[in-house]
Enzyme design. Structure first.
Site, PDB file in Angstrom:
ATOM      1  N   THR A   1      -2.318  21.638 -64.705  1.00  0.00           N
ATOM      2  CA  THR A   1      -2.642  20.892 -65.923  1.00  0.00           C
ATOM      3  C   THR A   1      -4.048  21.238 -66.405  1.00  0.00           C
ATOM      4  OG1 THR A   1      -1.184  19.110 -65.231  1.00  0.00           O
ATOM      5  CG2 THR A   1      -2.844  18.553 -66.891  1.00  0.00           C
TER       6      THR A   1
ATOM      7  N   CYS B   1       7.081  15.772 -64.780  1.00  0.00           N
ATOM      8  CA  CYS B   1       6.033  15.056 -65.494  1.00  0.00           C
ATOM      9  C   CYS B   1       6.590  14.131 -66.569  1.00  0.00           C
ATOM     10  CB  CYS B   1       5.056  16.056 -66.102  1.00  0.00           C
ATOM     11  SG  CYS B   1       4.550  17.300 -64.930  1.00  0.00           S
TER      12      CYS B   1
HETATM   13  C1  LIG Z   1       5.202  24.885 -66.001  1.00  0.00           C
HETATM   14  C2  LIG Z   1       4.218  23.890 -65.493  1.00  0.00           C
HETATM   15  N1  LIG Z   1       2.956  23.921 -65.948  1.00  0.00           N
HETATM   16  C3  LIG Z   1       2.028  23.050 -65.520  1.00  0.00           C
HETATM   17  C4  LIG Z   1       2.336  22.070 -64.593  1.00  0.00           C
HETATM   18  C5  LIG Z   1       1.266  21.141 -64.120  1.00  0.00           C
HETATM   19  O1  LIG Z   1       0.768  21.550 -62.886  1.00  0.00           O
HETATM   20  P1  LIG Z   1      -0.016  20.523 -61.917  1.00  0.00           P
HETATM   21  O2  LIG Z   1       1.018  19.574 -61.406  1.00  0.00           O
HETATM   22  O3  LIG Z   1      -0.603  21.389 -60.853  1.00  0.00           O
HETATM   23  O4  LIG Z   1      -1.056  19.868 -62.740  1.00  0.00           O
HETATM   24  C6  LIG Z   1       3.641  21.987 -64.091  1.00  0.00           C
HETATM   25  C7  LIG Z   1       4.018  20.919 -63.135  1.00  0.00           C
HETATM   26  O5  LIG Z   1       5.119  20.429 -63.105  1.00  0.00           O
HETATM   27  C8  LIG Z   1       4.604  22.924 -64.543  1.00  0.00           C
HETATM   28  O6  LIG Z   1       5.860  22.904 -64.095  1.00  0.00           O
END
Ligand SMILES: Cc1ncc(COP(=O)(O)O)c(C=O)c1O
Length: 388
Positions: free
Chosen positions: A72, A330
């Site tokens: 993120t 998410c």
């Molecule tokens: C494609 C993608 N980008 C970004 C993220 C976010 O990553 P993080 O959980 O390490 O913040 C996710 C998490 O599900 C994801 O699947």
């Protein structure tokens, strides 16, 4: 009750070797990597070794990799960091795809509120962005194109090599979110000329709370976390050395295991699909039929045939000990239909009636058979009961 974890796209369990590497670092390397004394130097050495190993796996120089708190932050920073550096020169246009993770889409929306012009590219029914739509979106003010490598909900893999070339031909930088693909698909930045890449450790059997960002030399970028010179002035804050060591360990295991994991998981995914289809021939499989991640199976139950409520599906599976999700991790927990499935043309009620299975290194045939049986029971009970 038996439990089966089929939600590896949300997160993976931490590999035992990764736990060992982190435990050793927590125990034996307590210093701050910015301190000049011996404790600090030791921490710095471990940090730099971890960076080197990540850079080696990616085919970039160690100066082009910095650690973040996860995918993120990397996604947010990529978009904001480039636009912050280019807006003064009149480059204030950003292109993203509609199927990006919310970490990209929300950052784009925030930038739009700050005067950035944002173009959101559509996808086809398989979730693919077309090269023509990207070409048509460019203007002389385009600063950045952001298209993910592989989608977290349906697994579709985008032609990022071609997209990077188009972006460069138009004088724009290219960012890709490789959070889901890194460690699973070949990803070598000597071959794909992405300028910025987002990564995270917890999708490849590493710890949560650490990620990385690649910013290739010469890419316009302004640091988004300030207040210290850490990470080559690109991301301030005391580095989490044990987590970095764990991330590096996870990456080195993935580079050895990747092919074997892919072959095993693809066979299990096909087994699961065949079992589900045997009972429910009208299901729709989401994602590109061939160009997709090997471990994700996303299936939708068309409303007209099954009239199933998606929530009941996931809850029913959970009651039987099977962990799956209906959309991206998410967004599950909210009732909105997946923006990815909607963009691919599914109707809202069918999009809601979707189950994403994501397989992992420890998934067995028994797990698959149990999950397929559980789904059969759940669908039998839920069929025709969806709220109209
Ligand atoms: C494609 C993608 N980008 C970004 C993220 C976010 O990553 P993080 O959980 O390490 O913040 C996710 C998490 O599900 C994801 O699947």
């Amino acid at each position: 009750m038996r439990t089966v974890y089929l939600d590896h796209s949300a997160t993976t369990p931490v590999a035992p070797e990764v736990i060992d590497a982190m435990t050793a670092a927590f125990r034996d390397v307590p210093g701050n990597a910015s301190s000049v004394h011996a404790y600090g130097r030791r921490a710095k050495t471990l940090l730099e070794e971890s960076r080197e190993s990540l850079a080696g796996a990616l085919g970039v120089s160690h100066e082009e990799v910095f650690f973040t708190s996860g995918g993120t932050e990397s996604d947010n920073s990529a978009l904001r960091g480039v636009l912050a550096a280019t807006m003064e020169d009149g480059k204030d246009h950003l292109i993203v795809s509609v199927v990006e993770h919310h970490a990209v889409l929300a950052a784009a929306e925030r930038l739009e509120g700050q005067g950035v012009r944002v173009t959101v590219l559509p996808v086809d029914a398989d979730g693919l962005v077309s090269a023509d739509s990207i070409r048509a979106a460019f203007s002389s003010r385009t600063a950045l194109v952001s298209v993910m490598h592989a989608n977290n909900e349906v697994g579709t893999v985008q032609p990022i090599g071609e997209i990077a070339r188009i972006a460069h031909d138009h004088g724009a930088a290219f960012h890709t979110d490789a959070v889901q693909s890194f460690g699973k698909l070949p990803f070598d930045l000597r071959e794909v000329s992405a300028d910025l890449v987002s990564l995270t450790a917890h999708k490849l059997y590493g710890p949560k709370g650490i990620g990385a960002m690649v910013v290739r030399k010469g890419t316009p970028y302004r640091a988004q976390v300030v207040g210290g010179a850490q990470e080559m002035n690109r991301r301030a804050g005391t580095e989490n050395v044990p987590l970095a060591a764990g991330f590096a360990k996870a990456v080195s295991i993935a580079s050895v295991q990747r092919m074997a994991d892919a072959t095993a998981q693809e066979a299990l995914r096909e087994r699961l699909l065949a079992l589900i289809r045997r009972s429910y021939p009208n299901i729709l499989v989401n994602g590109h039929p061939t160009t997709r991640l090997h471990h994700i199976l996303s299936v939708s139950f068309p409303w007209d045939d099954y009239a199933i409520d998606g929530e009941a599906l996931i809850a029913g599976m959970d009651l039987r000990g099977v962990a799956v999700t209906s959309g991206s991790a998410c967004t599950s927990g909210t009732l909105q239909a997946s923006h990815v499935l909607m963009a691919m043309g599914r109707d809202e009620r069918t999009a809601r009636a979707t189950v994403r299975f994501s397989l992992g290194r420890s998934t067995t045939e028994d797990d698959i058979d149990y999950a397929a049986e559980a789904l059969q029971e759940v669908v039998r009970m839920a069929k025709g009961r969806g709220a109209r």
